[in-house]
Design a protein around this motif. Structure first.
Motif, PDB file in Angstrom:
ATOM      1  N   LEU A  54       0.781  -1.113   0.103  1.00 49.95           N
ATOM      2  CA  LEU A  54       0.037   0.021  -0.059  1.00 49.95           C
ATOM      3  C   LEU A  54       0.836   1.278  -0.070  1.00 49.95           C
ATOM      4  O   LEU A  54       0.466   2.026  -0.954  1.00 49.95           O
ATOM      5  CB  LEU A  54      -1.043   0.013   1.071  1.00 49.95           C
ATOM      6  CG  LEU A  54      -2.168   0.779   0.923  1.00 49.95           C
ATOM      7  CD1 LEU A  54      -3.110   0.273   0.013  1.00 49.95           C
ATOM      8  CD2 LEU A  54      -2.825   1.091   2.177  1.00 49.95           C
ATOM      9  N   GLY A  55       1.851   1.335   0.791  1.00 46.65           N
ATOM     10  CA  GLY A  55       2.888   2.368   0.746  1.00 46.65           C
ATOM     11  C   GLY A  55       3.279   2.698  -0.557  1.00 46.65           C
ATOM     12  O   GLY A  55       3.528   3.597  -1.006  1.00 46.65           O
ATOM     13  N   GLU A  56       3.893   1.492  -1.394  1.00 45.70           N
ATOM     14  CA  GLU A  56       4.229   1.708  -3.119  1.00 45.70           C
ATOM     15  C   GLU A  56       3.185   2.334  -3.811  1.00 45.70           C
ATOM     16  O   GLU A  56       3.548   3.005  -4.530  1.00 45.70           O
ATOM     17  CB  GLU A  56       4.853   0.422  -3.501  1.00 45.70           C
ATOM     18  CG  GLU A  56       5.509   0.803  -4.703  1.00 45.70           C
ATOM     19  CD  GLU A  56       6.549   1.750  -4.627  1.00 45.70           C
ATOM     20  OE1 GLU A  56       7.300   1.814  -3.738  1.00 45.70           O
ATOM     21  OE2 GLU A  56       6.853   2.326  -5.636  1.00 45.70           O
ATOM     22  N   LEU A  57       1.969   1.862  -3.751  1.00 48.10           N
ATOM     23  CA  LEU A  57       0.789   2.532  -4.447  1.00 48.10           C
ATOM     24  C   LEU A  57       0.667   3.710  -4.157  1.00 48.10           C
ATOM     25  O   LEU A  57       0.615   4.556  -5.068  1.00 48.10           O
ATOM     26  CB  LEU A  57      -0.328   1.443  -3.994  1.00 48.10           C
ATOM     27  CG  LEU A  57      -0.528   0.273  -4.729  1.00 48.10           C
ATOM     28  CD1 LEU A  57      -1.937  -0.259  -4.579  1.00 48.10           C
ATOM     29  CD2 LEU A  57      -0.223   0.098  -6.200  1.00 48.10           C
ATOM     30  N   THR A  58       0.741   4.358  -2.893  1.00 47.30           N
ATOM     31  CA  THR A  58       0.695   5.615  -2.401  1.00 47.30           C
ATOM     32  C   THR A  58       1.767   6.594  -3.026  1.00 47.30           C
ATOM     33  O   THR A  58       1.609   7.567  -3.364  1.00 47.30           O
ATOM     34  CB  THR A  58       0.680   5.969  -0.782  1.00 47.30           C
ATOM     35  OG1 THR A  58      -0.274   4.746  -0.127  1.00 47.30           O
ATOM     36  CG2 THR A  58       0.326   7.136  -0.474  1.00 47.30           C
ATOM     37  N   ASN A  59       2.983   5.863  -2.864  1.00 48.51           N
ATOM     38  CA  ASN A  59       3.942   6.634  -3.323  1.00 48.51           C
ATOM     39  C   ASN A  59       4.024   6.893  -4.795  1.00 48.51           C
ATOM     40  O   ASN A  59       4.283   8.005  -5.595  1.00 48.51           O
ATOM     41  CB  ASN A  59       5.274   5.664  -3.379  1.00 48.51           C
ATOM     42  CG  ASN A  59       6.655   6.295  -3.422  1.00 48.51           C
ATOM     43  OD1 ASN A  59       6.779   7.495  -3.460  1.00 48.51           O
ATOM     44  ND2 ASN A  59       7.556   5.711  -4.475  1.00 48.51           N
ATOM     45  N   MET A  60       3.330   5.915  -5.532  1.00 43.47           N
ATOM     46  CA  MET A  60       3.379   6.133  -7.044  1.00 43.47           C
ATOM     47  C   MET A  60       2.224   7.071  -7.353  1.00 43.47           C
ATOM     48  O   MET A  60       2.380   8.058  -8.094  1.00 43.47           O
ATOM     49  CB  MET A  60       2.798   4.880  -7.820  1.00 43.47           C
ATOM     50  CG  MET A  60       4.076   3.709  -8.103  1.00 43.47           C
ATOM     51  SD  MET A  60       3.555   2.492  -8.824  1.00 43.47           S
ATOM     52  CE  MET A  60       4.180   1.087  -8.245  1.00 43.47           C
ATOM     53  N   THR A  61       1.132   7.052  -6.653  1.00 42.51           N
ATOM     54  CA  THR A  61      -0.034   7.833  -6.882  1.00 42.51           C
ATOM     55  C   THR A  61       0.372   9.390  -6.708  1.00 42.51           C
ATOM     56  O   THR A  61       0.142  10.382  -7.319  1.00 42.51           O
ATOM     57  CB  THR A  61      -1.063   7.771  -5.952  1.00 42.51           C
ATOM     58  OG1 THR A  61      -1.525   6.167  -6.017  1.00 42.51           O
ATOM     59  CG2 THR A  61      -2.297   8.461  -6.412  1.00 42.51           C
ATOM     60  N   GLY A  62       1.286   9.438  -5.430  1.00 45.31           N
ATOM     61  CA  GLY A  62       1.741  10.806  -4.868  1.00 45.31           C
ATOM     62  C   GLY A  62       2.711  11.554  -5.939  1.00 45.31           C
ATOM     63  O   GLY A  62       2.589  12.513  -6.041  1.00 45.31           O
ATOM     64  N   GLY A  63       3.484  10.616  -6.466  1.00 44.76           N
ATOM     65  CA  GLY A  63       4.350  11.105  -7.453  1.00 44.76           C
ATOM     66  C   GLY A  63       3.802  11.552  -8.595  1.00 44.76           C
ATOM     67  O   GLY A  63       4.253  12.751  -9.218  1.00 44.76           O
ATOM     68  N   ASN A  64       3.019  10.973  -9.106  1.00 41.31           N
ATOM     69  CA  ASN A  64       2.298  11.392 -10.274  1.00 41.31           C
ATOM     70  C   ASN A  64       1.361  12.548 -10.071  1.00 41.31           C
ATOM     71  O   ASN A  64       1.410  13.622 -10.849  1.00 41.31           O
ATOM     72  CB  ASN A  64       1.161  10.230 -10.984  1.00 41.31           C
ATOM     73  CG  ASN A  64       2.137   9.326 -11.600  1.00 41.31           C
ATOM     74  OD1 ASN A  64       2.411   9.296 -12.817  1.00 41.31           O
ATOM     75  ND2 ASN A  64       2.310   8.199 -10.961  1.00 41.31           N
ATOM     76  N   ILE A  65       0.815  12.813  -9.001  1.00 36.48           N
ATOM     77  CA  ILE A  65       0.075  14.004  -8.589  1.00 36.48           C
ATOM     78  C   ILE A  65       0.862  15.160  -8.461  1.00 36.48           C
ATOM     79  O   ILE A  65       0.720  16.105  -8.740  1.00 36.48           O
ATOM     80  CB  ILE A  65      -0.568  13.832  -7.477  1.00 36.48           C
ATOM     81  CG1 ILE A  65      -1.903  12.889  -7.674  1.00 36.48           C
ATOM     82  CG2 ILE A  65      -1.183  14.885  -6.698  1.00 36.48           C
ATOM     83  CD1 ILE A  65      -2.803  12.441  -6.479  1.00 36.48           C
TER      84      ILE A  65
END
Lengths: 123, 156
Positions: free
Chosen positions: B88-99
């Motif tokens: 979940l941390g990595e999915l959040t990281n990818m989402t945050g990076g794109n935003i």
């Protein structure tokens, strides 16, 4: 050929490691930049390192800078695989010595294409 | 031109879940509230610099376990709490990076923190911020949400 996968996420190390194995590479992994520098010494040489940017202890950018300081790693290709998607970050990494840049989320095809550009295709 | 954050979040989230997990997620107008849906995991990354705020991924525990089992290639009952938090941390990281790439000022630096993941049955509160976007998604019978919070600017 041998690849060093560097990412603080175990899940990404596993997924990216599996991609690289499917593409014919022997894979070693590390959880941060410092561990990766240690693995270069203990388990090297590697043909390529795939490097995340945001990691604890030592980030991927600092790993690239440190790895490029040592001439014995001149032949190792460095590919950033990261969520840092801004052009300024891409340029910064390339200027520090990275050879390629892949943005997360990645696919096997994206990685294979970049490896091909670096002359590292096995399939 | 004004950015439609909900639209951008929807596209990034669909891409990330499909490319990394092979799961189809569909944006929905249904509301996802952790207070109503039992145990929820909240992944959070901070954006600091030219734009300041945070991005949260709110995911029911059952769906988070499925995500981890796919990422680690394990059976659902073999999936550990650490695996779930990492995934979940990595999915959040990818989402945050794109935003982050949407909101930062190109002339200034902007940084993404490492992700944090917490188990929570209540809505996470980040003091000094307000919600600027919230997109809810459906995967099979599960709802989950991505929230974007912006730091409240102090009056001069």
């Amino acid at each position: 050929m041998r690849a060093l996968v560097i990412d603080d996420s175990r899940a990404i190390r596993l997924i990216l490691g599996q991609v690289m194995k499917k593409l014919g590479f022997e894979v070693v992994d590390a959880g941060d930049g410092q561990q990766a520098l240690d693995k270069l010494k203990s388990d090297g040489p590697f043909d390529i390192a795939l490097v995340d940017w945001n990691m604890p202890v030592m980030n991927g950018y600092d790993f690239v800078v440190n790895a490029r300081k040592d001439p014995q790693y001149n032949d190792m290709r460095l590919m950033m695989v990261t969520t840092e998607t801004e052009m300024a970050q891409v340029v910064k990494a390339l200027e520090a010595g990275a050879n390629e840049y892949v943005m997360k989320p990645f696919t096997k095809e994206m990685i294979a294409e970049k490896l091909s550009l670096l002359g590292l295709s096995i399939e | 031109m004004e950015i439609d954050f909900n639209l951008e979040i929807s596209q990034y989230t669909k891409d990330i879940w499909e490319q990394i997990l092979g799961l189809e997620v569909i944006p929905t107008t249904e509301d996802f509230s952790p207070t109503e849906k039992g145990t929820t995991l909240a992944g959070c990354v901070q954006i600091m610099g030219s734009w300041e705020g945070s991005v949260e991924l709110l995911c029911p525990a059952e769906l988070a376990k499925k995500v981890a089992s796919i990422m680690f290639g394990t059976n659902l009952d073999e999936t550990s709490e650490d695996d779930i938090k990492d995934a979940l941390g990595e999915l959040t990281n990818m989402t945050g990076g794109n935003i982050k790439s949407l909101v930062h000022d190109a002339d200034q630096e902007c940084f993404l923190s490492l992700p944090a993941v917490a188990v929570s049955d209540i809505q996470m509160h980040v003091p000094g911020t307000h919600e600027v976007a919230k997109a809810t998604f459906k995967h099979e019978n599960h709802l989950f949400a991505v929230r974007m919070l912006k730091k409240v600017e102090k009056k001069k």
